[in-house]
Design an enzyme around this catalytic site. Structure first.
Site, PDB file in Angstrom:
ATOM      1  N   GLU A   1       0.786  -1.236   0.000  1.00 13.33           N
ATOM      2  CA  GLU A   1       0.000   0.000   0.000  1.00 13.33           C
ATOM      3  C   GLU A   1       0.819   1.288   0.000  1.00 13.33           C
ATOM      4  O   GLU A   1       0.410   2.270  -0.623  1.00 13.33           O
ATOM      5  CB  GLU A   1      -0.921  -0.003   1.230  1.00 13.33           C
TER       6      GLU A   1
ATOM      7  N   SER B   1     -59.831 -10.849   0.379  1.00 12.86           N
ATOM      8  CA  SER B   1     -60.908 -11.375   1.235  1.00 12.86           C
ATOM      9  C   SER B   1     -60.452 -11.681   2.653  1.00 12.86           C
ATOM     10  O   SER B   1     -61.293 -11.883   3.541  1.00 12.86           O
ATOM     11  CB  SER B   1     -61.498 -12.637   0.604  1.00 12.86           C
TER      12      SER B   1
END
Length: 813
Positions: A88, A494
């Protein structure tokens, strides 16, 4: 001439320098108020994840880092430190937080493309980026990042920054920090890592979700070996170390982190509520949350949902699967057809996101990741087809055979939801080379399968307490984490009618009252056009008792009943079930369930119908323990305290406001005290009718297997079978099943609540009823049986074939 040119260059440089200083200083002054404070947090406390359990102690969820501990700089092994530096930022200990040349290159790319292409970032900038700012690729964020990097370097030592970086960086698979990653991937602490393992952990730093040893081991090896090569070039390791380590195989920990029961939907609700109430520290404080979920009922619900949803799906045929043939290079496909798996481990011509060489196997992992994945299935890509046999590449990258089976007769071509092709005779009829297929295991045998398009919601609760006992927000959390129990609001159909009838009984109607079921046209100003409602059977029954009308789910009677009662008055009654009046349809279509409610709201309403005197809010957390097993929260203690508060209502100085941490964990907004209580007599009559409805006709044929008389329920099907419902109940358990599609397309013209949702409930209740004793329902005070004439609906003293006993309020003639 040269002197003038020199002076011009110096003057321009000086002006440019002054201008740059002014711009930088002004930018810092302008942005400083919006920059977050940088604090180096002391993380020396052992971090233990949030764990979620069923009520009976079965682990169903875990969130946070597994026993992560902070590693001080002096405790960081040299190889691990050098691996991250090589990967890095090898100049980390020399620069001041920003690498100028890398930043200039990144700035040039950013100006050229209009967005951030490369980070130009240092370890300091990664610390700032990961924990202090958003990860959006925007210019203003990069500028803030630079300012904060300089600020961080001004008051923290390099050692502190590097330690913070390694302790907080995300490294894939819920691993934050190198100690968590070492534990996750190798079941080791960082001091026990080999050189190769240290480089492998560092390989996940840039793209942890895509390049990590579990998801993509081949990419991780390539990246690891590149890091080892960098370490060798930088002088961190010798040549022998490099050569030995680059050939070291990956040996990952085999620890299984799966859970015995799938409770991911309810666990996700717990996670969100815990963060809302206690903050992000719940990820590391070692809290144990015991939900109200019953593990036996959760298992039964899961099994029932899977069984019935797949049976429904097969009724509607075989859908053409996704195909990868055009994406797989021809030479690789031909080698696989020849049985050469070594081609997968050859170098690919395509580079990965970091611009590094990758193997062909990584391409195939991408194919599998981009296909529709589901935990219930393995997957594969069809490599070769014969009439009675296929060869496929499995998701664990092996070549497997699958033989034709007569059970595949279900796989008729799906032309549309209501039309299928002929019965297939062999694999040629249903598969092509490159098809992405799903496979299921039944009795240790592999079968071709497909993922249902239809989705589901299932929730059970105890109507006496409101405790949620089973919870499924969809077929598979990995397929979709959208929670259909609380986040979806389909029309109720319903299944809503019982509340209309209960309201009628509460307002003076009797179950024996007659209403004429005959064609009618409504010209309602709230409706868009003239309305000619019909019964789902297409028949009309003439004069019909309210009991029979609800048993038969007669649409026109529900509509006429609502019209007689009046919409505003009925809405007021319906609020007794927890329904918000503003969300109830303002017209007569409300009688048919045109209002939209979540399955959780429907379940709460049925809870109140089953037990109107003790109707409770739905809650899902029973207790919370800290890492020392001390009780932080108890729903039972909360209930006791609230009951005590009611008993001392005459002494207002004893009342205290509930603190935020003492509130119950509710699934829905709480019922208000202003809601009128439902007459228990009206509720009982409605329950009794629903008990009869469940024992008759097609419903009775499906429920006979339960052999119980103490259960009831109601199906529901909306127009075009877009949603199907069933809500069923025992006095101690209410359950709601919803099955439909997320795009609200039809489930098929021959599909109903009775064909999909009801069978799901029945299979669940086969298990649930084993722990629910059969009981006689106690008739509430003020309600009696009266002999009536079924033709007139009026009381009678005659004993005829037309007489039967009906429930009447004692104070009604």
């Amino acid at each position: 001439m040269i002197l003038k040119l020199t002076n011009w260059i110096l003057s321009t440089a000086l002006i440019g320098t002054i201008f740059s200083i002014l711009v930088i200083t002004s930018g810092y002054v302008l942005l400083k108020p919006n920059l977050p404070e940088i604090n180096l947090v002391d993380q020396n406390v052992l971090q233990i994840p949030l764990k979620v359990y069923t009520q009976d102690g079965v682990l169903i969820g875990e969130f946070g880092d597994q026993k992560r501990r902070t590693i001080a700089f002096e405790q960081i092994p040299e190889n691990l430190k050098n691996a991250f530096l090589a990967a890095e930022d090898d100049q980390f200990f020399e620069h001041e937080g920003v690498r100028i040349l890398a930043f200039v290159r990144a700035l040039y790319q950013m100006i050229k493309s209009g967005e951030i292409v490369s980070g130009g970032g240092t370890i300091t900038m990664q610390v700032v980026r990961g924990y202090l700012l958003t990860r959006e690729q925007k210019i203003i964020r990069k500028i803030k990042e630079i300012y904060l990097a300089f600020e961080l370097e001004s008051f923290a030592t390099k050692e502190d920054i590097f330690s913070l970086y390694l302790n907080t960086i995300f490294l894939g698979n819920r691993s934050y920090g190198v100690e968590a990653a070492a534990n996750k991937y190798f079941s080791k602490s960082v001091e026990d890592l080999t050189l190769a393992e240290s480089a492998l952990i560092a390989s996940s730093a840039q793209l942890p979700s895509r390049i990590n040893p579990i998801r993509s081991p081949e990419r991780s090896i390539v990246r690891r070996n590149w890091i080892l090569g960098r370490m060798y070039k930088l002088g961190y390791i010798g040549r022998a170390q490099y050569l030995i380590s680059k050939n070291e195989p990956i040996k990952l920990s085999q620890t299984d982190s799966s859970f015995e029961i799938d409770g991911r939907y309810i666990s996700e609700i717990v996670r969100q509520q815990m963060i809302e109430r206690f903050g992000l520290t719940v990820y590391k404080d070692g809290l144990s949350v015991f939900t109200t979920i019953d593990s036996k009922l959760q298992k039964a619900a899961l099994a029932s949902v899977v069984k019935n949803l797949y049976e429904y799906d097969k009724r509607h045929g075989w859908r053409k699967p996704k195909n990868f043939l055009n994406e797989i290079p021809d030479n690789i496909f031909k080698e696989l057809q020849n049985g050469n798996l070594d081609i997968l481990y050859s170098a690919s011509t395509e580079l990965d996101e970091l611009g590094m060489e990758q193997f062909n196997i990584s391409l195939f992992r991408d194919y599998f990741d981009s296909g529709p994945l589901i935990d219930l299935h393995a997957s594969g890509i069809v490599i070769d087809i014969k009439p009675k046999r296929i060869i496929y590449l499995s998701d664990d990258l092996k070549l497997e055979n699958l033989e034709w089976d007569d059970s595949y007769k279900w796989a008729k071509e799906h032309i549309n939801i209501d039309k299928l092709g002929p019965i297939p005779q062999n694999f040629y009829d249903i598969l092509d080379l490159g098809d992405f297929i799903h496979l299921s295991q039944i009795n240790d045998k592999t079968y071709l399968d497909q993922v249902p398009v239809a989705e589901t919601a299932f929730i059970s609760s105890n109507p006496n307490t409101g405790a949620v006992k089973a919870y499924i927000g969809g077929l598979d959390f990995s397929k979709s984490n959208f929670d259909r129990v609380t986040q979806s609001f389909p029309q109720a159909g319903s299944s809503f009618k019982p509340f209309i009838y209960a309201s009628a009984f509460a307002s003076g109607y009797k179950a024996s009252d007659l209403i004429n079921d005959a064609p009618i046209i409504f010209d309602d100003s709230n409706l868009e056009s003239v309305w000619r409602p019909e019964n789902y059977t297409g028949k009309f029954y003439g004069l019909i008792r309210l009991r029979e009308a609800l048993v038969q789910s007669v649409n026109l009677v529900s509509i006429k009943l609502l019209r007689e009662m009046g919409i505003p008055a009925t809405q007021n009654f319906l609020s007794s079930f927890g329904f918000n009046i503003s969300r109830l349809a303002p017209d007569l279509s409300m009688a048919l369930g045109s209002s939209s409610f979540s399955p959780a709201e429907i379940t709460r309403a049925y809870n109140i119908l089953v037990n109107p005197e003790k109707g409770k809010n739905l809650y899902f957390i029973e207790k919370i323990l800290n890492r020392n097993n001390e009780i932080l929260f108890s729903h039972q203690a909360l209930e006791t305290n609230q009951e005590t508060a009611k008993n001392i209502d005459a002494f207002p100085w004893f009342k205290t406001q509930l603190s935020d941490q003492d509130r119950p964990f509710l699934l829905l907004r709480p019922l208000t005290d202003q809601i009128a209580s439902l007459d228990p007599r009206a509720a009982y009559i409605t329950k009794d009718i629903l008990r009869e409805a469940l024992s008759r006709g097609s419903n009775g044929r499906k429920t006979n297997i339960l052999n119980r008389s103490d259960i009831g329920g109601k199906t529901g099907t909306t127009n075009n079978a877009i949603s199907t419902w069933f809500s069923g109940f025992h006095n101690d358990l209410v359950s709601t099943v919803w099955i439909g599609t997320d795009d609200f397309s039809s489930l098929g013209k021959n599909e109903y609540g009775s064909s999909i949702a009801l069978p799901t409930w029945v299979d669940f209740m086969k298990v649930a009823l084993t722990d629910l004793p059969e009981e006689n329902w106690d008739i509430p005070d003020g309600l009696s049986y009266v002999k009536v004439d079924s033709d007139t609906g009026q009381p009678t003293d005659k004993n005829t074939r037309n007489s039967y006993f009906e429930l009447f309020f004692d104070d009604i003639d």
